[in-house]
Design a protein around this motif. Structure first.
Motif, PDB file in Angstrom:
ATOM      1  N   GLY A 107      -8.942  -0.368   1.201  1.00 59.40           N
ATOM      2  CA  GLY A 107      -8.289  -0.419   2.507  1.00 59.40           C
ATOM      3  C   GLY A 107      -9.074   0.200   3.633  1.00 59.40           C
ATOM      4  N   ASP A 135       0.842  -1.192   0.000  1.00 60.31           N
ATOM      5  CA  ASP A 135       0.000   0.000   0.000  1.00 60.31           C
ATOM      6  C   ASP A 135       0.877   1.242   0.000  1.00 60.31           C
ATOM      7  OD1 ASP A 135       0.913   0.211   2.632  1.00 60.31           O
ATOM      8  OD2 ASP A 135      -1.065   0.179   3.545  1.00 60.31           O
ATOM      9  N   MET A 163      -6.409   2.402   6.799  1.00 57.99           N
ATOM     10  CA  MET A 163      -5.723   1.421   5.952  1.00 57.99           C
ATOM     11  C   MET A 163      -4.754   0.577   6.757  1.00 57.99           C
ATOM     12  SD  MET A 163      -4.863   3.802   2.643  1.00 57.99           S
ATOM     13  CE  MET A 163      -3.759   2.572   1.920  1.00 57.99           C
TER      14      MET A 163
END
Length: 215
Positions: A194, A80, A93
């Motif tokens: 997320g 990410d 997230m």
């Protein structure tokens, strides 16, 4: 064509935008969930469709260790793009990523990679404190920093994720809120919101599917 939702931060509010990926299923058994799709726009090589892979990279993690593609050799990993001063989606997230981490904490075949898009402020020391506060194994979950242009470039061209500075945004950045599942051959096999716990559950299930497929 299958659409994949990619979430971005804009002016302190979360808006949804749709990025379309071409997906070629390996065989009919994919429909039964036995194999995950390959994501990205494939190029034809004769009769074969060749999907894009994650480009070579080199960053520095919270332990001041160099992290490259070889770090994830023969591993699946979840990636990410975040920054530590993010006031909105990043904490969510990371919370969801931690749930996935916990599910595979004892499985050496699965790793995690979080890129900061704000390397000027997110120093190695700051990343180390952040990882320590999460209580994660730093050999398994790498928080990396590096040249900002390199990070933004790999986000856009390898992970197909929005990540770039924007002075018009209250946080000075725009970035996607996706968690990306990468297989041991560098292919993207899934993108997940997320900020959605249900997507996190699907990611965990898909990692299990991928492990059965590749290991």
């Amino acid at each position: 064509m299958v659409s994949v939702l990619v979430y971005r931060i804009w002016n302190m509010k979360l808006f949804k935008s749709i990025t379309f990926f071409s997906i070629l299923l390996l065989c009919a058994c994919n429909f039964s969930g036995k194999k995950l799709p390959y994501l990205g726009n494939p190029e034809l090589n004769g009769k074969d469709s060749v999907y894009p892979t994650i480009a070579d990279f080199s960053f520095i993690d919270q332990d001041s260790q160099v992290v490259t593609n070889k770090t994830f050799q023969n591993k699946a990993y979840v990636a990410d793009f975040i920054f530590l001063s993010c006031p909105t989606i990043c904490p969510i997230m990371t919370k969801e990523m931690k749930h996935v981490y916990d599910a595979f904490a004892q499985d050496d075949r699965v790793a995690f990679l979080s890129h900061t898009i704000d390397p000027e402020r997110d120093t190695v020391g700051r990343l180390k404190k952040y990882a320590a506060a999460l209580g994660v194994n730093t050999a398994k979950w790498h928080f990396v920093t590096g040249n900002q242009d390199s990070i933004m470039n790999i986000a856009a061209h390898s992970y197909f994720s929005a990540a770039h500075p924007d002075s018009a945004d209250a946080s000075n950045f725009i970035h996607s809120g996706g968690l990306l599942l990468i297989d041991k051959n560098r292919y993207i096999r899934g993108v997940y919101d997320g900020s959605d716990p249900e997507e996190t559950k699907q990611l965990i299930a898909d990692i299990k599917t991928l492990l059965k497929e590749q290991f």
